[in-house]
Design a protein around this motif. Sequence first.
Motif, PDB file in Angstrom:
ATOM      1  N   MET A   1       0.966  -1.196  -0.021  1.00  0.00           N
ATOM      2  CA  MET A   1       0.087   0.208  -0.004  1.00  0.00           C
ATOM      3  C   MET A   1       0.952   1.239  -0.015  1.00  0.00           C
ATOM      4  O   MET A   1       0.643   2.248  -0.833  1.00  0.00           O
ATOM      5  CB  MET A   1      -1.031   0.033   1.087  1.00  0.00           C
ATOM      6  N   ARG A   2       1.933   1.240   0.706  1.00  0.00           N
ATOM      7  CA  ARG A   2       2.806   2.103   0.949  1.00  0.00           C
ATOM      8  C   ARG A   2       3.301   2.709  -0.713  1.00  0.00           C
ATOM      9  O   ARG A   2       3.435   3.865  -1.049  1.00  0.00           O
ATOM     10  CB  ARG A   2       3.923   2.019   1.792  1.00  0.00           C
TER      11      ARG A   2
ATOM     12  N   GLN B   1       0.822   7.118  -6.156  1.00  0.00           N
ATOM     13  CA  GLN B   1      -0.319   7.541  -6.649  1.00  0.00           C
ATOM     14  C   GLN B   1      -1.141   6.408  -7.569  1.00  0.00           C
ATOM     15  O   GLN B   1      -2.024   6.816  -8.519  1.00  0.00           O
ATOM     16  CB  GLN B   1      -0.612   8.821  -7.062  1.00  0.00           C
ATOM     17  N   ASP B   2      -0.810   5.185  -7.198  1.00  0.00           N
ATOM     18  CA  ASP B   2      -1.706   4.040  -8.039  1.00  0.00           C
ATOM     19  C   ASP B   2      -2.993   3.872  -7.257  1.00  0.00           C
ATOM     20  O   ASP B   2      -2.791   2.684  -6.585  1.00  0.00           O
ATOM     21  CB  ASP B   2      -0.683   2.948  -7.917  1.00  0.00           C
TER      22      ASP B   2
ATOM     23  N   PHE C   1      -7.682   0.879  -4.732  1.00  0.00           N
ATOM     24  CA  PHE C   1      -9.101   0.656  -4.807  1.00  0.00           C
ATOM     25  C   PHE C   1      -9.395  -0.818  -4.697  1.00  0.00           C
ATOM     26  O   PHE C   1     -10.495  -1.356  -4.182  1.00  0.00           O
ATOM     27  CB  PHE C   1      -9.672   1.336  -6.018  1.00  0.00           C
ATOM     28  N   GLY C   2      -8.798  -1.671  -5.602  1.00  0.00           N
ATOM     29  CA  GLY C   2      -8.755  -3.108  -5.667  1.00  0.00           C
ATOM     30  C   GLY C   2      -8.597  -3.753  -4.293  1.00  0.00           C
ATOM     31  O   GLY C   2      -9.349  -4.459  -3.806  1.00  0.00           O
ATOM     32  N   ALA C   3      -7.302  -3.043  -3.721  1.00  0.00           N
ATOM     33  CA  ALA C   3      -7.273  -3.711  -2.174  1.00  0.00           C
ATOM     34  C   ALA C   3      -8.193  -3.356  -1.213  1.00  0.00           C
ATOM     35  O   ALA C   3      -8.714  -4.306  -0.364  1.00  0.00           O
ATOM     36  CB  ALA C   3      -5.962  -3.205  -1.722  1.00  0.00           C
TER      37      ALA C   3
ATOM     38  N   VAL D   1      -5.071   9.092 -11.483  1.00  0.00           N
ATOM     39  CA  VAL D   1      -5.717  10.326 -10.792  1.00  0.00           C
ATOM     40  C   VAL D   1      -5.144  11.645 -10.781  1.00  0.00           C
ATOM     41  O   VAL D   1      -3.843  11.349 -10.235  1.00  0.00           O
ATOM     42  CB  VAL D   1      -6.169  10.044  -9.056  1.00  0.00           C
ATOM     43  N   THR D   2      -5.505  12.478 -11.493  1.00  0.00           N
ATOM     44  CA  THR D   2      -4.789  13.521 -11.411  1.00  0.00           C
ATOM     45  C   THR D   2      -5.293  14.748 -10.840  1.00  0.00           C
ATOM     46  O   THR D   2      -6.363  14.813 -10.647  1.00  0.00           O
ATOM     47  CB  THR D   2      -4.594  14.123 -13.149  1.00  0.00           C
ATOM     48  N   GLY D   3      -4.512  15.603 -10.198  1.00  0.00           N
ATOM     49  CA  GLY D   3      -5.091  16.707  -9.335  1.00  0.00           C
ATOM     50  C   GLY D   3      -4.916  16.416  -7.780  1.00  0.00           C
ATOM     51  O   GLY D   3      -5.259  15.377  -7.397  1.00  0.00           O
ATOM     52  N   LEU D   4      -4.035  17.451  -7.202  1.00  0.00           N
ATOM     53  CA  LEU D   4      -4.000  17.322  -5.844  1.00  0.00           C
ATOM     54  C   LEU D   4      -5.302  17.262  -4.904  1.00  0.00           C
ATOM     55  O   LEU D   4      -5.400  16.394  -4.206  1.00  0.00           O
ATOM     56  CB  LEU D   4      -3.222  18.338  -5.083  1.00  0.00           C
TER      57      LEU D   4
END
Length: 379
Positions: free
Chosen positions: A18-19, A25-26, A31-33, A66-69
């Motif tokens: 996860m880390r 930022q994968d 989401f899958g986990a 995912v783009t954008g902070l």
Amino acid sequence: MAGFKRLIPPGFFDSPPMRKALAQQDFGSVFGAVRTETGLSQGQLAQLVGLSQGRVSEIENKGHKVTGLSLGARISMALGIPASTMGFWSEPGSLVDEEVSWVYRRDFLSLATATALGSNLHPELDRLGSALPTRVKSSPRTLIGANDIEAIEEVADFFRRQGLARGSGLYRDAALAQLHEVRSYEHVECSAVLRPWLWVATAELAWVTGWLAYDVEDHDAARRVWSYALWAAGQGADHPRSTDLSVAILLDLAHQALHLWRPLWTAPTRVERDHQQRMLDDALRCAQTAAVTASSRRYPVSTVTAAYIASVTAWCWAARGDAAAAHRLIQQSQDLYAKVDRSSLAPWAAFITPAEISAQHGHSYYLLSTHDRDHAPRA
């Protein structure tokens, strides 16, 4: 919630996989986990993080980034990912921080959505009770029975009727005091058969208390109390009334957001424009969460509640100037209201009269008329 297995365990996001995923930022792997761990469907996860199901599918299955902070931060808050893991500062504003207004809490919608979907992923869900405007004292009671729960229902009905007849200002504090007394029953002995009923009765009293606060423009208190009501209703998910009640609370939160949006008659400042856009977004997301909740619980919603979902969602689209979506939902609402048996309406739905229905639909046309004057005659 159907399909929900268990909570995210402590340290879940601190595991090496996860880390690594978070550092890159994968979110597809994240989401899958999360879905594997909790049993959430893609649709439920999408509602929780405020994306469409199609977007979640693209991220999870096709590796879309995912783009954008701001979006990354929103996902982080919704899933309870430690901010430091993603390189963000911790989100300001604990639920127990009395100086933070719930109208302006950036994570409020994440909290409400997590509560409604039963995901328990929001890190502060277990402190909802302490977020009420005053503190609860322990109850001297040792056992709660059916007569006690019926008494709670009668108290809620009393405050509902008196608030409608005489105004909310006289009863708000009294209702809040009663709610704190009832909250003290949470850990008192009660049979497993009666416990869901106790939760739902408590949630209904909190719902009414929130309305009394909202009616006198105490929006911060209303949001606090409604958030607790939503959580309590979810605790009583095994009671047939729970789904209707959860949906009604979410629709009231949408109603409040639209009230706080209020079109300005003078040119708004940038801060005012940002606030208005946020309220519009809050309103639509609450209405959409209500629809998801209605379709994902053990017990179905009543026809009158289904009609109200369509009506409030029509307001949300009308406020945005989307005439096609508003017209479609108004028609859906009218069709559902036509099927309602008024002779068997529950006390909480007694206000749904033909005049109220006309007002609901007229308000949508009024909101459309603020974008296009051609809608004004119909309003």
